[in-house]
Design a protein around this motif. Structure first.
Motif, PDB file in Angstrom:
ATOM      1  N   HIS A   1      51.134  36.038  39.908  1.00  0.00           N
ATOM      2  CA  HIS A   1      49.772  36.498  39.669  1.00  0.00           C
ATOM      3  C   HIS A   1      49.704  38.008  39.845  1.00  0.00           C
ATOM      4  O   HIS A   1      50.203  38.565  40.825  1.00  0.00           O
TER       5      HIS A   1
ATOM      6  N   ALA B   1      46.557  37.525  33.308  1.00  0.00           N
ATOM      7  CA  ALA B   1      46.519  37.454  34.770  1.00  0.00           C
ATOM      8  C   ALA B   1      47.913  37.343  35.374  1.00  0.00           C
ATOM      9  O   ALA B   1      48.065  37.465  36.593  1.00  0.00           O
TER      10      ALA B   1
ATOM     11  N   ARG C   1      42.027  44.344  37.683  1.00  0.00           N
ATOM     12  CA  ARG C   1      43.247  44.288  38.495  1.00  0.00           C
ATOM     13  C   ARG C   1      43.037  44.915  39.869  1.00  0.00           C
ATOM     14  O   ARG C   1      43.589  44.442  40.865  1.00  0.00           O
TER      15      ARG C   1
ATOM     16  N   ARG D   1      40.551  45.733  31.933  1.00  0.00           N
ATOM     17  CA  ARG D   1      41.575  44.960  32.644  1.00  0.00           C
ATOM     18  C   ARG D   1      42.130  45.725  33.841  1.00  0.00           C
ATOM     19  O   ARG D   1      42.450  45.136  34.873  1.00  0.00           O
TER      20      ARG D   1
END
Length: 299
Positions: A276, A156, A27, A23
């Protein structure tokens, strides 16, 4: 020993936030192996391990926690300063679009006013988002941030200030037997079909707004599913079921044909600001601060 590079610090902070190499890579639009490489380079410069990694979990070492505690606010300040200078160089503040669900309540509007006062070169626009799709507008980039009903469990999305925790009421037709009660317990919901939410809302979120069972395990009948609050209240007035709403919403949408009955035994309803993870800007952080200041929520 040379100083750390900015990309190494970004990788460490992303990993500290996510506690997951994959993750953290998503990102920053980097591969998992690149995150590992940057972390090793930073650990080499510092001279100690910052992260413990096993097959099951990732966690910061005490040295990593110390670095994170000191680095995060300083790094955020640098990013915000650069964003602000970049916007000043362009000569425009741009447009910041803020979504909201249901009603634009007083704390939300006061935060919008405070944000506009603090960012006179930025045009703040508010946009209503559907009850049936609380996160879609943010995920698709149609708004920069949104105030939505809790809970929020999307990797997210960044969860900003959580505020306006209020008790729930059950909206029922004034012909419903519960309409004459001063209040009901959550177990009484087993005797009233609950109007739910249709559309793209994730299942966990829909079940939070219209649970399928009481806290004691009794089945709650499912009523019709709707895509908007107004549609739900129309079905309430038609005696098609009840709808769980926080008490400020009940006050706002008060109707002679609808009774709002306090419910005990359920968690309070809360609102939260989300945006976001990959589209955060200085304006986003500025509005989050304004909302936290107005509501007293933790940042």
């Amino acid at each position: 020993m040379s100083n750390p590079e900015i990309r190494e610090l970004e990788a460490f902070l992303a990993l500290a936030d996510e506690l997951h190499f994959g993750r953290a890579g998503e990102r920053l639009y980097l591969s998992q192996s690149r995150i590992s490489q940057l972390l090793r380079a930073l650990e080499s410069r510092i001279g100690g391990r910052l992260v413990d990694r096993t097959s099951r979990r990732v966690r910061l070492t005490p040295l990593g926690e110390q670095l994170h505690a000191g680095l995060r606010p300083a790094f955020d300040a640098i990013v915000e300063t650069i964003d602000g200078v970049r916007e000043a160089a362009r000569g425009v503040g741009g447009v910041f679009r803020i979504g909201f669900q249901g009603t634009a309540n007083d704390p939300f509007m006061r935060a919008v006013t405070a944000f506009r006062d603090g960012h006179p070169d930025c045009a703040a626009e508010i946009v209503e988002i559907p009850l049936s799709d609380p996160f879609g507008a943010v995920l698709r980039g149609e708004v920069d941030a949104a105030v939505v009903l809790m809970p929020v469990r999307d990797d997210a999305l960044v969860l900003g200030p959580v505020f306006s925790a209020r008790p729930l009421t059950l909206a029922v037709s004034d012909r419903h037997p519960y309409a004459r009660r001063p209040g009901i317990d959550a177990e009484d919901l087993a005797g009233c079909p609950l109007i739910g939410v249709s559309g793209a809302a994730p299942e966990y979120w829909r079940l939070a707004q219209a649970p399928a069972v009481t806290p004691g395990g009794r089945t709650i009948p499912a009523g019709p599913a709707v895509s908007s609050l107004q549609e739900g209240l129309a079905l309430v007035r038609a005696d098609r079921g009840g709808m769980l709403l926080c008490d400020p919403t009940a006050d706002y949408y008060g109707s002679h044909a609808v009774a709002f009955v306090p419910v005990t035994g359920l968690p309070e309803s809360s609102l939260a600001l989300v945006w976001h993870r990959n589209h955060e800007t200085a304006r986003t952080r500025g509005f989050a601060r304004a909302l936290a200041d107005v509501t007293g929520a933790a940042r």
